[in-house]
Design a protein around this motif. Structure first.
Motif, mmCIF file in Angstrom:
data_model
loop_
_atom_site.group_PDB
_atom_site.id
_atom_site.type_symbol
_atom_site.label_atom_id
_atom_site.label_comp_id
_atom_site.label_asym_id
_atom_site.label_seq_id
_atom_site.Cartn_x
_atom_site.Cartn_y
_atom_site.Cartn_z
ATOM 1 N N PHE A 38 0.809 -1.217 0.000
ATOM 2 C CA PHE A 38 0.000 0.000 0.000
ATOM 3 C C PHE A 38 0.841 1.266 0.000
ATOM 4 O O PHE A 38 0.394 2.297 -0.478
ATOM 5 N N ALA A 71 -2.376 -1.675 6.016
ATOM 6 C CA ALA A 71 -2.577 -1.063 4.702
ATOM 7 C C ALA A 71 -3.143 0.347 4.842
ATOM 8 O O ALA A 71 -2.688 1.286 4.177
ATOM 9 N N SER A 106 0.032 3.666 -2.986
ATOM 10 C CA SER A 106 -0.421 5.006 -2.599
ATOM 11 C C SER A 106 0.325 6.092 -3.358
ATOM 12 O O SER A 106 -0.233 7.148 -3.652
#
Length: 135
Positions: free
Chosen positions: A54, A113, A58
Motif C-alpha cells: 500500500f 494497509a 499510494s
C-alpha cells in the motif's frame, strides 16, 4: 493532524505487539503449536507485506485521487478496525480459534494497509509545504 499521523503509524503494530499474552491465550486452543508459538511471525509477514504494497500503490493513487478524502477514509477505516478488534476481543473463541486467527490476521493486514495509505497521504500534504508558502 500530527497526532492522528502518530496514532495511524503506531496503532496497527501496537495492537499486536502489546497483546502477545492475549493472542497466545486465544491461539492455545488451536491444537497447533505452529500457530500458538509462531503467530507473531504470521502477523509480521502479513502486516509488513500489506504495508509495503500500500505504500507503493499510494504513491500512484495519490497522483489521481484528492488527498483529503483519502486521509478521511483512512481515519474512518482505522476507527472501524479498532472497534471491530475491541468487539472481537470480548468473544469466546474456544469453538473457532483458527477462524479467529485468520480474521485477526486479515484485520491486522487491513490496519497496516490503511496506516500506509494515511502516512503516504500525510507525506504528500507535507511535500506541498514549500519554504515559499510559509508566512
Amino acid at each position: 493532524s500530527m497526532v492522528l499521523f502518530g496514532l495511524s503509524s503506531l496503532l496497527p503494530w501496537n495492537m499486536v505487539i502489546t497483546a502477545t499474552g492475549y493472542f497466545a491465550a486465544k491461539f492455545s486452543e488451536t491444537n497447533s503449536t505452529q500457530i500458538e508459538t509462531g503467530f507473531p511471525s504470521y502477523f509480521q509477514i502479513g502486516g509488513i507485506g500489506s504495508n509495503v504494497a500500500f505504500s507503493l500503490s499510494s504513491m500512484v493513487l495519490l497522483k489521481y485521487v484528492p488527498i483529503k478524502p483519502v486521509l478521511i477514509t483512512c481515519n474512518i477505516v482505522a476507527l472501524i478496525i479498532f472497534v471491530v478488534m475491541t468487539v472481537m476481543s470480548k468473544q469466546i473463541t474456544v469453538t473457532w480459534p483458527m477462524s479467529f486467527f485468520y480474521i485477526s490476521n486479515v484485520i491486522f493486514c487491513v490496519a497496516c494497509a490503511v496506516s500506509a495509505a494515511y502516512i503516504s497521504g500525510m507525506m504528500a500534504v507535507a511535500s506541498m509545504l514549500t519554504p515559499t508558502a510559509r508566512p
